[in-house]
Design an enzyme around this catalytic site. Sequence first.
Site, PDB file in Angstrom:
ATOM      1  N   ASP A  36       7.718  -3.679  -4.144  1.00 46.49           N
ATOM      2  CA  ASP A  36       6.700  -3.260  -3.175  1.00 46.49           C
ATOM      3  C   ASP A  36       6.992  -1.951  -2.464  1.00 46.49           C
ATOM      4  O   ASP A  36       6.314  -1.626  -1.487  1.00 46.49           O
ATOM      5  CB  ASP A  36       6.486  -4.361  -2.138  1.00 46.49           C
ATOM      6  N   GLU A  37       7.946  -1.180  -2.928  1.00 49.98           N
ATOM      7  CA  GLU A  37       8.194   0.103  -2.271  1.00 49.98           C
ATOM      8  C   GLU A  37       8.772   1.104  -3.257  1.00 49.98           C
ATOM      9  O   GLU A  37       9.421   0.736  -4.245  1.00 49.98           O
ATOM     10  CB  GLU A  37       9.124  -0.048  -1.058  1.00 49.98           C
ATOM     11  N   ASP A  87       5.419   1.829   1.239  1.00 52.98           N
ATOM     12  CA  ASP A  87       5.924   0.474   1.483  1.00 52.98           C
ATOM     13  C   ASP A  87       4.735  -0.459   1.696  1.00 52.98           C
ATOM     14  O   ASP A  87       3.972  -0.294   2.655  1.00 52.98           O
ATOM     15  CB  ASP A  87       6.835   0.476   2.708  1.00 52.98           C
TER      16      ASP A  87
END
Length: 383
Positions: free
Chosen positions: A102-103, A8
């Site tokens: 983003d993860e 993350d």
Amino acid sequence: MRLIFHVDMDAFFASVEQRDHPELRGRPVIVGGGKKRGVVAAASYEVRKFGVHSAMPMVRALRKCPDAVVIKPRMSHYAAASKQLMAVLDNYSPLVEPLSLDEAFLDMTGTEKLFGTPLETAAALKRDIFEATDGLTCSVGIAPNKFLAKIASDLDKPDGVTFIRHGTERQTLAPMSIRKIWGVGKKTAKKLESRMLHTIGDIAEADFIKLAGIVGERSARHLKQLARGEDDRPVVADRERKSVGAETTLSEDIRGRQQIEKHLRAQCERVARELRKKNLRAESARVKLRYSRTFRLKTRQGPMPTAADDSRTLFETTRRLLDTLELDEPIRLVGAAAFDLIAEDDTVQLALFDGERKQNAKLEKTLDAIRDKFGDKIGRGSQ
């Protein structure tokens, strides 16, 4: 037993802005819409200290922190950083499940011999992401399943690593708020809290009939399972083929450009052949080296001169990328990859103006047919 990573990125949009604008580093930054009717898309850690968080109305956020710098989102820049992130993750596992820009989840089961212990792997992964994205940090959760890994990645932010080991699931989860459980929104949380069920441990110990009376039998089973730290969902890789790659882990270390290029050429031939089998061409290429002493993985990527499916174009591109890498240290792995893939039909017009590339591709397709009949020992000489 599975080994799952959840990666993350830390305050992703805001961190990209602070990276691209050094004058913003250390300052409270909000990425979002207009000041009157907009909402917060991302909040830097400096502004989070004032109670500002994503999805908060911008008016309220600015009341909490009047000195915050508000920046309109630049999605193309975040997408570019996300692409760099995912390229690194692809180097560690073929099973990568992106959840957003983003993860992502990675199934790292059985990779200890390749990368080291889970904590060593997480440290190397974080370093590679930091370098590939020019200074962005991430937090990594490690656990036996997806639910626990996602919980873990949030426990030591920013720039942290948390490992929830098998056998410690229930004691780790027990004191946490029920709002940490997937599927428990505000309304469900209020219902449970009104019945004195405040923690995940409370859910684990709750009478099933009582719990079912509050949320229904199906949800009760789901909550009970997660509260015990159980989650059997697999990591599902993105079904769209993002890249074609090949690599080899060497039985003996090599060093120096000449030896590295010898192995790189072989990997480029494998990649190019796979592209032709799938009727694909690549617009970009990547080279990958793993160093023996530090076990660090280094990648470099760049555009091809034209969309191509021949090994010569791929090799010349990756060969140039070697100029930015240390080649005199012992190397244990050499790899190449082609990405930004497009279908054969999409490049026909372009190919009409690229006679040399067409000639190379035609020759290599002929070699493909010969190899299919007589075996892979027949190759192409150096050029």
